[in-house]
Design a protein around this motif. Structure first.
Motif: not given
Length: 351
Positions: A336-351
């Motif tokens: 679950a922590l891994g998912i949040m890290y991957l999604l966090g990276a994706w969100d940052a890239l979207n910005q």
């Protein structure tokens, strides 16, 4: 990008669907019928039962991991055709419940190999560990017996029924070369890819883990050149790869970011995880965070983002943290922590 979570089924997983539901961003259950032996045709009623369970929580079951390939197919035995026919019928049934991707592997005898299921990190967590010298020196049966000491959960690729005949399997592979294995894979793909195309299901081969020969057995899904060769065996968008950053990243010679960039349009499904690789070739699973291991996880996510990746992705092996009792590598908390890290990276890239 569609986020998934591997689930081993009711009664066979320490993680419940209602727990997975609470992880933000997860929409896909990555599943299989783990009680069936390799080569069996999957029963429709069991397939539909998994769909019913997933539907209760609003998950799709688009990704199956794995429909295991019988050893006779890998060996090129005369009996392989009957197992290929079973595989075709299973593809047809999976299409009826909306499956879009089948992950599979072509590793002889063993699936993934580790020497320790609970190696301690400095922070007190434990993780899957590969010690090169032990593999070089150990009898394969010793490793089989060690994995079998984990009685609470079946280990994918290490099912007792599969390994009870291990001595005969090693004898059968004694004269099988890597080129033979490529040829046997091509025979398999030429038979099933037309069925996959007809039913709009993409086949995605998983890299060998670790990506080198172990116990003298041939292994072919090991590096960029070999993956390129595999994708050309049957040059179809339905012949793809499950790009696993942890399996491939355990070899320092592999550039996973470069592989994402080259094969992006043939990656319907991705595993993203980190490993720390030591100078002597040993490696251990770490958190998904880039700086905790040897794999450039942020660089990998950036490469997927640049491509506009719309396939399926999941965190892979996690550490065992906070005293969780779970199948080795497949607890709830660290994935679950891994998912949040991957999604966090994706969100940052979207910005």
């Amino acid at each position: 990008m569609k986020m998934g979570f591997r689930w081993y089924g009711e009664g066979n997983d320490s993680v419940a669907l209602n727990h997975i539901k609470q992880i933000p961003g997860v929409e896909t259950i990555v599943w299989a019928l783990h009680d069936l032996q390799a080569g069996a045709e999957w029963p429709m009623d069991q397939i539909q039962e998994v769909k019913r369970q997933a539907d209760q929580y609003g998950f799709n079951i688009d990704v199956v991991e794995s429909v295991n390939v019988h050893e006779d197919i890998k060996l090129g035995s005369p009996t392989r055709d009957q197992y290929i026919e079973n595989y075709k019928r299973t593809i047809e049934k999976l299409a009826k419940v909306g499956v879009k991707v089948i992950c599979y592997n072509f590793m002889p005898v063993f699936d993934w190999i580790r020497t320790d299921l609970y190696k301690a990190h400095e922070d007190g967590s434990t993780a899957l560990f590969y010690e090169t010298s032990k593999v070089d020196d150990i009898d394969p049966m010793e490793l089989v017996n060690k994995i079998a000491l984990n009685p609470d959960f079946t280990m994918p690729g290490w099912e007792p029924e599969r390994l009870e005949n291990i001595t005969n399997l090693f004898e059968a592979y004694k004269n099988v070369t890597e080129d033979d294995l490529f040829n046997h894979l091509q025979y398999f793909l030429e038979a099933i890819i037309p069925v996959a195309e007809e039913h709009d299901i993409k086949m995605a081969i998983h890299p060998d883990d670790p990506p080198w020969s172990v116990f003298g057995l041939p292994r072919i899904v090991t590096n960029q050149e070999n993956i390129r060769r595999i994708l050309k065996l049957v040059d179809s968008p339905y012949n793809g790869v499950t790009l696993c950053s942890g399996a491939l990243g355990s070899s320092r010679s592999n550039d996973v970011v470069a592989m994402v960039r080259e094969f992006a349009d043939r990656i319907p499904f991705a595993h993203v995880r980190n490993v720390k690789v030591y100078e002597n070739g040993d490696f251990i699973e770490t958190s998904h965070r880039t700086e905790d291991g040897s794999v450039d996880i942020v660089g990998i996510m950036k490469a997927y983002h640049e491509f506009g990746f719309k396939g399926y992705i999941r965190p892979d092996h996690g550490r065992h943290i906070w005293d969780e009792q779970c199948r080795p590598g497949y607890g709830l908390y660290d994935r679950a922590l891994g998912i949040m890290y991957l999604l966090g990276a994706w969100d940052a890239l979207n910005q």
